[in-house]
Design a protein around this motif. Structure first.
Motif, short mmCIF file in Angstrom:
data_model
loop_
_atom_site.label_atom_id
_atom_site.label_comp_id
_atom_site.label_asym_id
_atom_site.label_seq_id
_atom_site.Cartn_x
_atom_site.Cartn_y
_atom_site.Cartn_z
N LEU A 181 0.83 -1.21 0.00
CA LEU A 181 0.00 0.00 0.00
C LEU A 181 0.86 1.25 0.00
N ARG B 112 -0.93 4.43 -1.58
CA ARG B 112 -2.28 4.45 -0.99
C ARG B 112 -2.26 4.78 0.48
N PRO C 21 -2.05 -4.57 -7.12
CA PRO C 21 -2.79 -4.30 -5.87
C PRO C 21 -4.02 -5.18 -5.72
N SER D 61 -4.29 -7.89 -2.79
CA SER D 61 -5.37 -7.76 -1.81
C SER D 61 -6.19 -9.04 -1.75
#
Lengths: 177, 124
Positions: free
Chosen positions: A67, A72, A150, A154
């Motif tokens: 992240l 992010r 990502p 995730s």
């Protein structure tokens, strides 16, 4: 450089093949039922839960770094160069730590569907390794969409959480019945 | 290349060898050598034999002659998965659960261990 989602087809196919191969092997192979206990632990469930928990901690650290690398979380400036190296190192260690666990699962126990928890655990375990392979191959794929890693990371994190939840957490909660 | 990147490369190599070894073991350990027919029975064999007799008397009515299940749940091929830690299964047999009677008063510790051993290694 133009992103082409189609380049993800090969990594995803390889991941699906890996998950399928693990599941088929675990289902076809006769479970040996042979436990191997690591020094310092009183049962296979204990060391497997410990290693699975270490794997989860490493994954949480890895996702946090991911992240940060993708901007992010954390400051707006780019992540330091070592963040990517550490991200890869933690992922590799997590994979290595999980190997004895999955070996015991598929060699000793096999693919089981005796109840809901066990069924979910068996399925997610295979999916997790398939996703891992897909992500590792996607990292090395040019022209991949920016959202690919990502999203895959995730998803892998959630699947790993499910694997850990249906095994180690149940073991620690003492409700493995 | 940074020190961290070098470390990652080394770890990646080690883990790669570990993964390859694990895959190799999955197939080579599959065909473990058979025990010769004239080999002396091991302690586990004796435990399973004792457990088989107890199982036939005390458990088969509900769990089935071959552990296939009936009034009670299936045991064949499932107990190691549901109870990876044998002490959890021993606690169930001794203390009872979900309609299953407790056997702590009717079976000795050794007999409970034997029948648990039979369900883990004698039913398939």
């Amino acid at each position: 450089m133009t992103a082409r989602p189609a380049v993800l087809a090969a990594p995803l196919a390889a991941g699906a093949a890996t998950a399928l191969a693990l599941g088929v092997y675990a289902a076809v192979h006769e479970p040996t039922g042979r436990d191997f206990v690591l020094t310092g632990f009183d049962s296979a469930a204990s060391w497997k839960s410990a290693l699975a928990s270490i794997t989860m901690v490493l994954f949480v650290m890895q996702i946090s770094l991911g992240l940060r690398i993708t901007g992010r979380v954390g400051p707006r400036r780019p992540a330091p160069p070592w963040a990517t190296d550490l991200h890869r190192l933690l992922g590799t260690i997590a994979f290595g730590v999980s190997l004895p666990v999955v070996f015991h699962c598929i060699w000793t126990l096999g693919y089981q569907t005796t109840d809901g928890r066990v069924s979910v655990h068996s399925l997610l375990g295979c999916v997790a390794y398939g996703l891992y392979v897909a992500k590792i191959l996607a990292v090395r794929t040019d022209d991949r969409p920016v959202w690919a890693l990502p999203l895959m990371g995730s998803f892998l994190g959630f699947v790993m959480l499910g694997v850990w939840w249906t095994s180690a957490l149940v073991h620690y909660a003492g409700t493995s019945t | 290349m940074t020190a961290l990147a070098r470390a990652a490369a080394v770890v990646r190599w080690i883990v790669g060898v570990g993964a390859a070894t694990a895959v190799l073991l999955l197939f080579t350990l599959e065909g473990a050598p058979d025990v010769p027919a004239d080999a002396a029975p091991t302690e586990v064999d004796l435990l399973v034999d004792e457990g088989r007799a107890i199982y036939a008397q005390r458990c088969a009515t509900c769990h089935g002659d071959a552990g296939q299940g009936g009034q009670g749940p299936r045991l064949a091929g499932t107990v190691i998965v549901n109870y990876p830690d044998a002490t959890d299964q021993i606690a169930i047999v001794a203390g009872g659960a979900d309609g299953m009677p407790a056997f702590a008063e009717t079976l000795s510790d050794d007999e409970i261990a034997a029948v648990v051993g039979f369900t883990r290694f004698g039913l398939s």
